[in-house]
Design a protein around this motif. Structure first.
Motif, PDB file in Angstrom:
ATOM      1  N   TYR A 244     -33.004 -62.276 -42.432  1.00  7.23           N
ATOM      2  CA  TYR A 244     -33.420 -61.646 -43.687  1.00  7.23           C
ATOM      3  C   TYR A 244     -32.805 -62.354 -44.895  1.00  7.23           C
ATOM      4  N   ARG A 245     -31.645 -62.959 -44.706  1.00  5.60           N
ATOM      5  CA  ARG A 245     -31.067 -63.742 -45.796  1.00  5.60           C
ATOM      6  C   ARG A 245     -31.928 -64.960 -46.098  1.00  5.60           C
ATOM      7  N   ILE A 246     -32.400 -65.628 -45.021  1.00  5.66           N
ATOM      8  CA  ILE A 246     -33.272 -66.788 -45.203  1.00  5.66           C
ATOM      9  C   ILE A 246     -34.556 -66.371 -45.922  1.00  5.66           C
ATOM     10  N   ILE A 247     -35.145 -65.242 -45.496  1.00  6.36           N
ATOM     11  CA  ILE A 247     -36.395 -64.771 -46.111  1.00  6.36           C
ATOM     12  C   ILE A 247     -36.175 -64.448 -47.590  1.00  6.36           C
ATOM     13  N   HIS A 248     -35.088 -63.766 -47.903  1.00  4.86           N
ATOM     14  CA  HIS A 248     -34.802 -63.414 -49.295  1.00  4.86           C
ATOM     15  C   HIS A 248     -34.625 -64.669 -50.149  1.00  4.86           C
ATOM     16  N   ASP A 249     -33.866 -65.626 -49.625  1.00  4.85           N
ATOM     17  CA  ASP A 249     -33.635 -66.855 -50.385  1.00  4.85           C
ATOM     18  C   ASP A 249     -34.940 -67.597 -50.648  1.00  4.85           C
ATOM     19  N   ARG A 250     -35.832 -67.576 -49.685  1.00  7.59           N
ATOM     20  CA  ARG A 250     -37.092 -68.296 -49.858  1.00  7.59           C
ATOM     21  C   ARG A 250     -38.043 -67.539 -50.787  1.00  7.59           C
ATOM     22  N   ARG A 251     -38.025 -66.220 -50.744  1.00  5.88           N
ATOM     23  CA  ARG A 251     -38.897 -65.453 -51.641  1.00  5.88           C
ATOM     24  C   ARG A 251     -38.487 -65.650 -53.106  1.00  5.88           C
ATOM     25  N   THR A 252     -37.201 -65.801 -53.327  1.00  6.60           N
ATOM     26  CA  THR A 252     -36.699 -65.895 -54.699  1.00  6.60           C
ATOM     27  C   THR A 252     -36.470 -67.333 -55.148  1.00  6.60           C
ATOM     28  N   GLY A 253     -36.617 -68.287 -54.240  1.00  7.28           N
ATOM     29  CA  GLY A 253     -36.370 -69.680 -54.572  1.00  7.28           C
ATOM     30  C   GLY A 253     -37.644 -70.461 -54.768  1.00  7.28           C
ATOM     31  N   PRO A 254     -37.530 -71.770 -54.987  1.00  5.72           N
ATOM     32  CA  PRO A 254     -38.715 -72.621 -55.179  1.00  5.72           C
ATOM     33  C   PRO A 254     -39.514 -72.742 -53.880  1.00  5.72           C
ATOM     34  N   PRO A 255     -40.831 -72.899 -53.967  1.00  3.48           N
ATOM     35  CA  PRO A 255     -41.656 -73.011 -52.753  1.00  3.48           C
ATOM     36  C   PRO A 255     -41.381 -74.311 -52.004  1.00  3.48           C
ATOM     37  N   LYS A 256     -41.547 -74.237 -50.687  1.00  2.00           N
ATOM     38  CA  LYS A 256     -41.410 -75.413 -49.834  1.00  2.00           C
ATOM     39  C   LYS A 256     -42.591 -75.445 -48.873  1.00  2.00           C
ATOM     40  N   HIS A 257     -43.016 -76.649 -48.518  1.00  2.00           N
ATOM     41  CA  HIS A 257     -44.187 -76.796 -47.647  1.00  2.00           C
ATOM     42  C   HIS A 257     -43.733 -76.983 -46.201  1.00  2.00           C
ATOM     43  N   ASP A 258     -43.218 -75.924 -45.609  1.00  2.00           N
ATOM     44  CA  ASP A 258     -42.812 -75.958 -44.210  1.00  2.00           C
ATOM     45  C   ASP A 258     -43.398 -74.732 -43.517  1.00  2.00           C
ATOM     46  N   PHE A 259     -42.951 -74.492 -42.295  1.00  2.00           N
ATOM     47  CA  PHE A 259     -43.483 -73.376 -41.509  1.00  2.00           C
ATOM     48  C   PHE A 259     -43.321 -72.054 -42.251  1.00  2.00           C
ATOM     49  N   GLY A 261     -42.760 -71.568 -45.429  1.00  2.00           N
ATOM     50  CA  GLY A 261     -43.521 -71.583 -46.675  1.00  2.00           C
ATOM     51  C   GLY A 261     -44.973 -71.206 -46.456  1.00  2.00           C
ATOM     52  N   MET A 262     -45.561 -71.676 -45.359  1.00  3.04           N
ATOM     53  CA  MET A 262     -46.950 -71.328 -45.056  1.00  3.04           C
ATOM     54  C   MET A 262     -47.094 -69.840 -44.761  1.00  3.04           C
ATOM     55  N   LEU A 263     -46.111 -69.287 -44.055  1.00  2.95           N
ATOM     56  CA  LEU A 263     -46.165 -67.860 -43.763  1.00  2.95           C
ATOM     57  C   LEU A 263     -46.015 -67.034 -45.042  1.00  2.95           C
ATOM     58  N   LEU A 264     -45.159 -67.482 -45.945  1.00  6.65           N
ATOM     59  CA  LEU A 264     -44.970 -66.771 -47.205  1.00  6.65           C
ATOM     60  C   LEU A 264     -46.237 -66.806 -48.056  1.00  6.65           C
ATOM     61  N   ASP A 265     -46.989 -67.897 -47.974  1.00 11.93           N
ATOM     62  CA  ASP A 265     -48.212 -68.032 -48.768  1.00 11.93           C
ATOM     63  C   ASP A 265     -49.423 -67.372 -48.118  1.00 11.93           C
ATOM     64  N   ALA A 266     -49.324 -67.031 -46.845  1.00 13.64           N
ATOM     65  CA  ALA A 266     -50.484 -66.512 -46.114  1.00 13.64           C
ATOM     66  C   ALA A 266     -50.927 -65.165 -46.675  1.00 13.64           C
ATOM     67  N   ARG A 267     -52.251 -64.951 -46.691  1.00 14.26           N
ATOM     68  CA  ARG A 267     -52.809 -63.701 -47.170  1.00 14.26           C
ATOM     69  C   ARG A 267     -53.851 -63.192 -46.181  1.00 14.26           C
TER      70      ARG A 267
END
Length: 477
Positions: A244-259, A261-267
């Motif tokens: 959950y720390r990793i998820i929080h950091d990625r939600r609040t940080g700059p986007p990255k094009h990795d696995f 990042g794709m899940l975060l962008d998925a709709r």
């Protein structure tokens, strides 16, 4: 010869003892015109459960030798079938794969830790997640991870060199740390230096505990207030904190094009909603566990086999020294030239496949090898056994990387990553990672098994060395 996991045994006494204790029976009456597969009668209430829990490899091998390629087994009130021929395995994993779901007991146990991630999900939900994740594992994108793999391999080699004077060490720990750092950076865009021990301890405990629960009648009862269950929950919470720390950091940080990042962008195509933190947690936990545990085991067994076969190790060292002379940078284009090194890893996967067995749940009646496979039962696909069948592999107990100069005689005679639509999504990533790590470390050090150290394969959720792998480290000039 390969010592710790015996080649498939042919001693007549095993077969005669098994036949003397059991008889061919039909536990349920098959439909008219159908045949039940042969299998042991079993006098105990639990059926085959006790024998499989005590020694799964020996039990399944013995059943196959006595009864053939399709064996009917009983686990208390549940029915299972051992499918030990590549043709039958192809039926399950490819030709009729929709009939064989992930709703098996072992997957339910794994979901206690992994939730509903790619490894444990099924149906339309799995297909949606797979389609989202697939671009992250495209071959060209994986090639872009080479530099991370090389850099982490160098760090691992540096640690081995700098600590060589301390004496022998369990290289399982080193390999787990290495592969955890790689998967975290490549797939999740995260650093793991400060939580390596937390994640490793959690993974080590839950993997062994889940394996025990698979073989216990009380396995699912993790909510009871026992000391064991509290320890289990504590390790899962520790893993959750990291995830959950990793998820929080990625939600609040700059986007990255990795696995991730794709899940975060998925709709969702219908609602437009993104994935919840719980859904993301399940996928990240799956990547952390499955994405580093299996490759670490592959590397450990490869170092063991090279230690036991000096002539093969000399060839690997010579190849690496020729492709990567001292002081020369290790570049992506060098990988294709490490041909024998690649075959060593293939042969390691044949003899010690991390995913040593595959389990599926039968949704509707089917027929395999001329036998009725009833709905509601389970099929067991023993990867390690198929990899050691003498009718598909010449001298199967011998370590011989050059056997892979020619392809296997059956596409499902070699299946370390499964097969069919659910072929492991991380296969190409793992193969490249293992080759980079092996070459980087062998280039710097030589690892020798400590004399007298017991080596035995432990068929848990993955195929680990039961007693670790203590080795001496000698820096190479």
């Amino acid at each position: 010869m390969v010592a710790p996991m015996e080649p498939l045994r042919t001693q007549a006494i095993d077969v005669l003892t098994e036949m003397g204790r059991n008889a061919l029976v039909t536990l349920e009456r098959p439909p008219q015109g159908k045949r039940s597969a042969p299998g042991p009668l079993g006098l105990s209430v639990v059926g085959d459960l006790r024998d499989v829990a005590l020694d799964p490899m020996a039990t399944l091998e013995r059943r196959w030798r006595v009864y053939g390629d399709v064996v009917r087994m009983r686990f208390v009130t549940a029915t299972g079938h051992l499918i030990a021929h590549p043709d039958g395995i192809q039926r399950v994993l490819q030709d009729n794969h929709r009939n064989y779901s992930k709703a098996s007991r072992s997957v339910r146990m794994l979901s206690l830790v992994l939730g509903n991630g790619l490894l444990t999900s099924d149906g339309d939900f799995w297909l949606r997640q797979r389609r989202i994740a697939q671009p992250a594992f495209h071959r060209e994108r994986i090639r872009g991870f080479f530099e991370v793999m090389r850099r982490e391999g160098e760090r691992a080699a540096d640690r081995l060199v700098s600590e060589a004077h301390r004496g022998s060490r369990d290289i399982v720990d080193d390999n787990m740390r290495l592969t955890l750092e790689i998967i975290a950076k490549c797939a999740l865009g995260a650093e793991m230096h400060d939580v390596v021990k937390t994640v490793s301890d959690a993974v080590n405990f839950v993997v062994r505990d889940v394996d025990q629960r698979i073989n216990e009648l009380s396995g699912p009862l993790v909510g009871l207030p026992t000391r064991r269950n509290e320890t289990f929950r504590r390790h899962v919470r520790a893993l959750d904190d990291v995830v959950y720390r990793i998820i929080h950091d990625r939600r609040t940080g700059p986007p990255k094009h990795d696995f991730l990042g794709m899940l975060l962008d998925a709709r969702d195509p219908e609602t437009g909603a993104g994935m919840t933190d719980t859904q993301l947690r399940d996928e990240v936990a799956t990547m952390l566990l499955a994405g580093h545990e299996t490759t670490a085991n592959l590397l450990t067994w490869a170092f063991y086999l090279l230690s036991e076969h000096p002539e093969a190790r000399a060839r690997v060292e010579a190849e690496i020294d020729a492709v990567l002379p001292p002081g020369a940078p290790f570049e992506l284009e060098h990988l294709a030239k490490l041909e024998y090194t690649g075959r060593v890893l293939q042969e390691t996967l044949r003899l010690y496949p991390p995913a040593w067995i595959i389990e599926r749940f039968v949704e509707h009646d089917d027929e395999i090898g001329g036998y009725w496979i009833p709905a509601g039962s389970t099929v067991l696909l023993p990867t390690w056994l198929v990899h050691r069948r003498a009718d598909f592999w010449r001298d199967p107990g011998r370590f011989d990387p050059d056997r892979f100069l020619s392809p296997p005689t059956h596409r499902f005679a070699f299946m370390p990553f499964g097969g069919g639509p659910r072929l492991c999504i991380g296969r190409d990533f793992a193969v490249m990672e293992a080759r980079v790590a092996l070459a980087t470390i062998v280039r710097r050090v030589r690892l020798d098994l400590v004399k007298g150290h017991p080596v035995k394969a432990a068929p848990e959720v993955t195929l680990r060395p039961r007693h670790g792998m203590r080795m001496h480290v000698t820096p190479r000039a």
